[in-house]
Write a protein that holds these residues in place. Structure first.
Motif, PDB file in Angstrom:
ATOM      1  N   LEU A 194       0.855  -1.182   0.000  1.00  0.00           N
ATOM      2  CA  LEU A 194       0.000   0.000   0.000  1.00  0.00           C
ATOM      3  C   LEU A 194       0.895   1.237   0.000  1.00  0.00           C
ATOM      4  N   SER A 195       0.767   2.065  -1.027  1.00  0.00           N
ATOM      5  CA  SER A 195       1.615   3.252  -1.122  1.00  0.00           C
ATOM      6  C   SER A 195       0.907   4.518  -0.661  1.00  0.00           C
ATOM      7  N   ALA A 196      -0.407   4.506  -0.602  1.00  0.00           N
ATOM      8  CA  ALA A 196      -1.175   5.673  -0.142  1.00  0.00           C
ATOM      9  C   ALA A 196      -2.578   5.216   0.207  1.00  0.00           C
ATOM     10  N   GLY A 197      -3.222   5.958   1.104  1.00  0.00           N
ATOM     11  CA  GLY A 197      -4.591   5.638   1.473  1.00  0.00           C
ATOM     12  C   GLY A 197      -4.669   4.843   2.752  1.00  0.00           C
ATOM     13  N   ALA A 198      -5.828   4.243   2.977  1.00  0.00           N
ATOM     14  CA  ALA A 198      -6.104   3.568   4.243  1.00  0.00           C
ATOM     15  C   ALA A 198      -6.590   2.154   4.001  1.00  0.00           C
ATOM     16  N   ALA A 199      -6.378   1.310   4.991  1.00  0.00           N
ATOM     17  CA  ALA A 199      -6.860  -0.072   4.958  1.00  0.00           C
ATOM     18  C   ALA A 199      -7.329  -0.463   6.343  1.00  0.00           C
ATOM     19  N   ALA A 200      -8.329  -1.311   6.390  1.00  0.00           N
ATOM     20  CA  ALA A 200      -8.810  -1.851   7.665  1.00  0.00           C
ATOM     21  C   ALA A 200      -9.214  -3.299   7.461  1.00  0.00           C
ATOM     22  N   THR A 201      -8.926  -4.120   8.448  1.00  0.00           N
ATOM     23  CA  THR A 201      -9.301  -5.531   8.406  1.00  0.00           C
ATOM     24  C   THR A 201     -10.112  -5.865   9.647  1.00  0.00           C
ATOM     25  N   SER A 202     -11.187  -6.599   9.434  1.00  0.00           N
ATOM     26  CA  SER A 202     -12.040  -7.020  10.538  1.00  0.00           C
ATOM     27  C   SER A 202     -12.554  -8.414  10.222  1.00  0.00           C
ATOM     28  N   GLY A 203     -12.867  -9.158  11.255  1.00  0.00           N
ATOM     29  CA  GLY A 203     -13.415 -10.481  11.001  1.00  0.00           C
ATOM     30  C   GLY A 203     -13.228 -11.412  12.163  1.00  0.00           C
ATOM     31  N   ASP A 204     -13.352 -12.694  11.873  1.00  0.00           N
ATOM     32  CA  ASP A 204     -13.288 -13.733  12.883  1.00  0.00           C
ATOM     33  C   ASP A 204     -12.014 -14.544  12.675  1.00  0.00           C
ATOM     34  N   PHE A 205     -11.133 -14.514  13.646  1.00  0.00           N
ATOM     35  CA  PHE A 205      -9.889 -15.264  13.569  1.00  0.00           C
ATOM     36  C   PHE A 205      -9.924 -16.345  14.643  1.00  0.00           C
ATOM     37  N   LEU A 206      -9.839 -17.594  14.224  1.00  0.00           N
ATOM     38  CA  LEU A 206     -10.030 -18.705  15.137  1.00  0.00           C
ATOM     39  C   LEU A 206      -8.720 -19.085  15.806  1.00  0.00           C
ATOM     40  N   PHE A 207      -8.342 -18.332  16.833  1.00  0.00           N
ATOM     41  CA  PHE A 207      -7.176 -18.668  17.631  1.00  0.00           C
ATOM     42  C   PHE A 207      -7.483 -19.918  18.462  1.00  0.00           C
ATOM     43  N   GLY A 208      -6.437 -20.600  18.897  1.00  0.00           N
ATOM     44  CA  GLY A 208      -6.631 -21.761  19.749  1.00  0.00           C
ATOM     45  C   GLY A 208      -7.297 -21.357  21.055  1.00  0.00           C
ATOM     46  N   VAL A 234     -12.368  -9.639   6.466  1.00  0.00           N
ATOM     47  CA  VAL A 234     -12.693  -8.655   5.430  1.00  0.00           C
ATOM     48  C   VAL A 234     -11.670  -7.531   5.501  1.00  0.00           C
ATOM     49  N   THR A 235     -11.090  -7.184   4.364  1.00  0.00           N
ATOM     50  CA  THR A 235     -10.171  -6.049   4.269  1.00  0.00           C
ATOM     51  C   THR A 235     -10.748  -5.031   3.300  1.00  0.00           C
ATOM     52  N   VAL A 236     -10.774  -3.777   3.711  1.00  0.00           N
ATOM     53  CA  VAL A 236     -11.298  -2.700   2.876  1.00  0.00           C
ATOM     54  C   VAL A 236     -10.226  -1.639   2.683  1.00  0.00           C
ATOM     55  N   LEU A 237     -10.046  -1.199   1.443  1.00  0.00           N
ATOM     56  CA  LEU A 237      -9.191  -0.070   1.109  1.00  0.00           C
ATOM     57  C   LEU A 237     -10.081   1.124   0.814  1.00  0.00           C
ATOM     58  N   ALA A 244     -12.791   3.069   5.983  1.00  0.00           N
ATOM     59  CA  ALA A 244     -12.404   1.680   5.737  1.00  0.00           C
ATOM     60  C   ALA A 244     -12.896   0.768   6.852  1.00  0.00           C
ATOM     61  N   ASP A 245     -12.731   1.205   8.099  1.00  0.00           N
ATOM     62  CA  ASP A 245     -13.159   0.368   9.223  1.00  0.00           C
ATOM     63  C   ASP A 245     -14.665   0.171   9.225  1.00  0.00           C
ATOM     64  N   GLY A 246     -15.406   1.249   9.042  1.00  0.00           N
ATOM     65  CA  GLY A 246     -16.859   1.123   9.020  1.00  0.00           C
ATOM     66  C   GLY A 246     -17.343   0.208   7.912  1.00  0.00           C
ATOM     67  N   LEU A 247     -16.700   0.271   6.764  1.00  0.00           N
ATOM     68  CA  LEU A 247     -17.130  -0.544   5.633  1.00  0.00           C
ATOM     69  C   LEU A 247     -16.823  -2.021   5.825  1.00  0.00           C
ATOM     70  N   THR A 248     -15.827  -2.358   6.650  1.00  0.00           N
ATOM     71  CA  THR A 248     -15.577  -3.784   6.884  1.00  0.00           C
ATOM     72  C   THR A 248     -16.799  -4.458   7.494  1.00  0.00           C
ATOM     73  N   LYS A 249     -17.537  -3.743   8.324  1.00  0.00           N
ATOM     74  CA  LYS A 249     -18.729  -4.330   8.942  1.00  0.00           C
ATOM     75  C   LYS A 249     -19.826  -4.549   7.902  1.00  0.00           C
ATOM     76  N   ILE A 250     -19.988  -3.595   7.008  1.00  0.00           N
ATOM     77  CA  ILE A 250     -21.029  -3.716   5.981  1.00  0.00           C
ATOM     78  C   ILE A 250     -20.699  -4.855   5.026  1.00  0.00           C
TER      79      ILE A 250
END
Length: 300
Positions: A194-208, A234-237, A244-250
């Motif tokens: 990523l060279s410019a802008g924003a990113a956000a990741t949200s979701g379910d990660f199944l840790f032990g 989900v990752t949103v740019l 970006a964070d709000g859109l990960t939920k949608i």
């Protein structure tokens, strides 16, 4: 790197000298602290806590940060027909994911439509409700930290807050963007640079987990309530980190039905169920350089 917003926040600034860079970085952390103190769900002294206690009884003033986040929240709620709804905090409290705040219990039918923004940065609830602005507030804090550094002349600015990140200016190298495999979080999968802008990741990660009870997903459907966690992320740019964070939920709740909202807001998304089932919207790869080498992807 410092602990804020329930995670670790990393800040990087490009300046001519180290003392100048340190001064700019301190200004960035000061902005992050302002946002944290204003919108912490866990603090009885935050503006969110005051809204929980008072806004159903009288118009309640808030600061610039809370006002801006609420305005974006209501916009995303309207664009998604209520799929994005900050009043899902009540469900998270019932399941022990958030502590019970002070103030009246939420009305069982309260939704985002019961939040009204008035003149002079005052907020009124038409029914008692509880707000969860944690994710989008974290994205807003990243944006504010970037703004603070750019205002002070940073040639480049980078902020990473546990899955919410943004880069601005002329950095010699972009930021490698990787995500955890949701079914095996110890593995990181490269998406590109990523060279410019924003990113956000949200979701379910199944840790032990030793607890036999299923983990609760952070993505709460406002109509169906909480659900068990699934191996999905989900990752949103987007142009800003709050967006970006709000859109990960949608995207996480609506899948391909979220495409009109993404296009309207100049955003792009990737949904990763396993390393072999990656879905991306048209234009996603064009936001990253060089092209990723994650394997075949399904474009939607």
């Amino acid at each position: 790197m410092r602990p804020w917003l329930g995670t670790y926040v990393t800040v990087e600034a490009g300046m001519d000298t180290e003392p100048e860079a340190l001064r700019v970085i301190e200004a960035a952390f000061a902005r992050v602290a302002e946002v944290h103190l204003a919108m912490s769900f866990h603090s009885a002294d935050s503006e969110i806590a005051r809204l929980h206690r008072e806004a159903a009884h009288r118009p309640t003033p808030v600061g610039e940060h809370t006002w801006s986040v609420l305005a974006l929240t209501l916009r995303l709620a309207a664009l998604s027909d209520g799929v994005f709804d900050p009043t899902v905090a009540a469900s998270l409290v019932r399941h022990g994911a958030l502590p019970r705040p002070d103030g009246p219990a939420p009305h069982p039918r309260a939704t985002w439509r019961d939040i009204e923004l008035l003149d002079d940065r005052r907020v009124r609830f038409h029914r008692p409700l509880w707000l969860d602005l944690g994710g989008i507030a974290k994205g807003h804090a990243v944006d504010c930290a970037i703004d603070a550094m750019r205002e002070l002349g940073a040639s480049h600015a980078l902020v990473n807050a546990g899955g919410d990140l943004r880069i601005a200016g002329e950095r010699t190298e972009g930021l490698p963007l990787t995500i955890r495999a949701p079914d095996a979080p110890h593995r990181h999968l490269p998406l590109g640079v990523l060279s410019a802008g924003a990113a956000a990741t949200s979701g379910d990660f199944l840790f032990g987990r030793s607890d036999p009870a299923p983990a609760i997903s952070p993505l709460v459907d406002p109509h169906k309530g909480v659900r068990p966690a699934q191996a999905r992320s989900v990752t949103v740019l987007a142009p800003t980190c709050a967006l970006a964070d709000g859109l990960t939920k949608i995207v996480g709740l609506r899948d391909t039905a979220s495409l009109p909202v993404l296009r309207l807001l100049d955003a792009h998304a990737a949904i990763l169920d396993t390393p072999d089932t990656l879905q991306v919207t048209d234009g996603f790869w064009q936001q990253l350089v060089p092209p990723p080498s994650i394997g075949p992807a399904l474009h939607v």
